[in-house]
Write an enzyme that holds these catalytic residues in place. Structure first.
Site, mmCIF file in Angstrom:
data_model
loop_
_atom_site.group_PDB
_atom_site.id
_atom_site.type_symbol
_atom_site.label_atom_id
_atom_site.label_comp_id
_atom_site.label_asym_id
_atom_site.label_seq_id
_atom_site.Cartn_x
_atom_site.Cartn_y
_atom_site.Cartn_z
ATOM 1 N N LYS A 1 -5.107 -0.165 -4.615
ATOM 2 C CA LYS A 1 -5.758 0.823 -3.760
ATOM 3 C C LYS A 1 -5.634 2.209 -4.394
ATOM 4 O O LYS A 1 -4.536 2.682 -4.653
ATOM 5 C CB LYS A 1 -5.113 0.825 -2.369
ATOM 6 N N ASP B 1 -5.618 11.126 1.015
ATOM 7 C CA ASP B 1 -6.070 10.577 2.296
ATOM 8 C C ASP B 1 -5.755 11.542 3.436
ATOM 9 O O ASP B 1 -4.615 11.648 3.874
ATOM 10 C CB ASP B 1 -5.398 9.222 2.557
ATOM 11 N N LYS C 1 -5.530 12.876 10.083
ATOM 12 C CA LYS C 1 -4.107 12.662 10.329
ATOM 13 C C LYS C 1 -3.455 13.940 10.868
ATOM 14 O O LYS C 1 -3.963 15.042 10.660
ATOM 15 C CB LYS C 1 -3.399 12.276 9.017
ATOM 16 N N ASP D 1 -1.332 8.073 -1.915
ATOM 17 C CA ASP D 1 -2.063 6.933 -1.370
ATOM 18 C C ASP D 1 -2.770 6.136 -2.460
ATOM 19 O O ASP D 1 -3.462 5.166 -2.158
ATOM 20 C CB ASP D 1 -3.063 7.404 -0.308
ATOM 21 N N ASP E 1 -9.456 6.347 9.313
ATOM 22 C CA ASP E 1 -8.128 6.385 8.702
ATOM 23 C C ASP E 1 -7.615 4.992 8.358
ATOM 24 O O ASP E 1 -6.449 4.818 8.029
ATOM 25 C CB ASP E 1 -7.134 7.105 9.617
ATOM 26 N N GLU F 1 -9.064 3.270 5.790
ATOM 27 C CA GLU F 1 -10.046 3.264 4.700
ATOM 28 C C GLU F 1 -9.614 2.424 3.505
ATOM 29 O O GLU F 1 -10.446 1.930 2.745
ATOM 30 C CB GLU F 1 -10.332 4.697 4.258
ATOM 31 N N ARG G 1 -8.284 -0.527 3.249
ATOM 32 C CA ARG G 1 -8.745 -1.921 3.326
ATOM 33 C C ARG G 1 -10.240 -2.033 3.053
ATOM 34 O O ARG G 1 -10.718 -3.072 2.613
ATOM 35 C CB ARG G 1 -8.376 -2.509 4.685
#
Length: 512
Positions: free
Chosen positions: A269, A274, A281, A292, A351, A353, A355
């Protein structure tokens, strides 16, 4: 820092500091530690008798030699209880002792080969662990610190072995340890960079540079290619950012391009920052969201290591990279996305994202025929809540593959815990208007995230590592041994161990 293996006696080495050891419960020193103790007028024995040093794991005491040895200082490090001695304890103890000496101003350090004598560890494994411990424990990320002296450095680390017959094995282990530890530190460097520097484009550029250095094949797909191929989920996440998305493909052909065995697929990933997107967030902890992309960094670092270790198998790493930011063009809750595989996803929150971009990468991996698939992702806060800061979660559809990876994690010193994947959890991901929705609710959040990925994996043997708990050590956490503040480089050592053992097993079956 240079690591050199030298035949000799640790008591005769002229350095800023030497490292020796003791097991917990020792009544008196033995081996090299006893020789040092004798020259220091039994000060170590006296410390043991007085209870001032107990030999507990990673306990360090530094003693000035006052000219009684060529070395200026002696660092005694505890190895813990003998019955609990294992490879990672060598790595940890070396890291802690080396850091302690470095922080006291030592620039040239010598150490005995911990574990190669009374520890019962092979000279090769002991040499590897000492090298890894020294390199990992002495890691710093100080490129943005402008004050001189903020980062003390060790210039040379000597590994002293008194038995000349063991020297070749120790040297072999050190070479392997250097390759793996430097790959971990490369991974740490990628993650520790500010997100303003480590954009998707910069991540691709660094992957290109290192690929040229170690001999990996690389291809990077930009927005036009991704649009043509139908990477709908990756492109949707990228819509809110001015930074273009990148899809990095690294290939290692250790078994040759004509091999009938499918390449192993590693997927990381690569969210280089993020914010949560439209579903933004809270501000607290958002600075760490530069990390991230730790899964992406881990699979790139793994490829860097295996390119140098040269196992006889083929491996392909896929890295979907983008930022997740809010803007007038960002994707929104309620949107329906069409993925590379043709399936549709209902967006409940922007949030979730990571996956989404993994779904496209897995679809592409299946088109390439990669198997098994192993993805590494900072996927869910729920996994952090479930397991705390020291253990990564493992999820998968193939128990043998999970077992092999957990076995590979043990000498790596990386804790992994298998999480349940019962079919009932998939019900929580079902959508009324699309094939699947991108979040299953708060309950079992790490599991429903894994079940989401599994939807796209299908029957291909697969394991997902959620490294949200383990990828980063925050400023509120205490540093110890090689677990230092900032990026940890987690999963590189485990993946390298798995790939090396898989290569050996595959070639045994072939009779090679």
């Amino acid at each position: 820092m240079q690591i050199k293996v030298t035949a000799g006696d640790i008591t005769s080495i002229k350095t800023d500091g030497i490292i020796i050891n003791l097991f917990e419960g020792s009544k008196k020193p033995d081996g090299a530690t006893a020789a040092v103790d004798k020259l220091l007028n039994t000060v170590i024995s006296q410390m043991l008798s007085a209870g001032e040093f107990k030999g507990k794991l990673n306990e360090v005491a530094v003693i000035p030699t006052f000219g009684k040895l060529p070395a200026k200082k002696v660092a005694i490090v505890g190895l813990g209880k003998p019955e609990q001695f294992a490879l990672d304890r060598i790595r940890q103890a070396t890291a802690e002792a080396a850091r302690t000496l470095r922080n006291s101003g030592a620039k040239r350090i010598a150490s005995i080969v911990h574990g190669a004598g009374a520890g019962g560890i092979s000279p090769e494994h002991a040499g590897q662990m000492v090298a890894e411990g020294a390199i990992l424990g002495l890691y710093t990320f100080a490129k943005y610190q402008t004050k001189s002296g903020n980062s003390k450095q060790v210039d040379e680390f000597l590994l002293i072995e008194s038995d000349t017959q063991k020297i070749p094995a120790v040297q072999s282990g050190v070479k392997k340890g250097e390759i793996i530890a430097n790959a971990v530190n490369f991974t740490r460097d990628l993650v520790n960079e500010p997100a303003s520097v480590m954009t998707p484009t910069e991540l691709a550029n660094r992957a290109r540079k290192i690929a040229r250095q170690v001999g990996l094949e690389i291809k990077v797909l930009g927005r036009p290619e991704l649009e043509k191929l139908g990477f709908g989920a990756l492109l949707a996440v990228a819509k809110g950012s001015q930074q273009p998305p990148q899809f990095i493909i690294l290939r290692y052909w250790g078994a040759g391009k004509k091999s009938k065995l499918a390449p192993v697929g590693l997927i990381g990933k690569g969210i280089t920052f993020d914010s949560g997107g439209i579903s933004i967030k809270p501000w607290s902890g958002m600075d760490e969201m530069k990390a991230d992309m730790a899964g992406a960094a881990a699979v790139i670092g793994t490829m860097v290591a295996i390119a140098q270790l040269k196992p006889k198998l083929n491996v392909t790493a896929l890295v979907p990279a983008t930022e997740n930011l809010p803007s007038g063009s960002a994707f929104k809750p309620g949107d329906i996305l069409r993925t590379f595989s043709g399936n549709t996803i209902e967006i409940v929150t922007t949030d979730a994202e990571g996956r989404l971009i993994l779904a496209d990468a897995i679809g592409y991996a299946k088109r390439l025929g990669l198997t098994p698939l192993i993805d590494v992702a900072t996927l869910t806060g729920a996994c952090d809540i479930a397991l705390g800061p020291f253990t990564s979660g493992a999820f998968g559809n193939n128990q043998q593959l999970i077992d092999e990876l957990i076995q590979a994690s043990k000498p790596a010193g990386e804790y992994i815990w298998q999480m349940p994947m019962f079919e009932e959890y998939a019900e929580l991901d079902k959508s009324n208007i699309a094939d699947i929705k991108n979040i299953g609710g708060r309950s079992g959040g790490a599991i429903t995230a894994a079940k989401f990925i599994e939807f796209f994996v299908g029957d291909t043997p697969w394991v997902h590592f959620d490294i949200a708990p383990t990828n980063f050590v925050g400023t509120s956490e205490k540093e110890k041994h090689y677990r230092l503040r900032g990026a940890t480089g987690v999963m590189v050592r485990t993946l390298v161990n798995y790939l090396l053992s898989t290569s050996l097993e595959m070639n045994k079956r072939r009779g090679k």
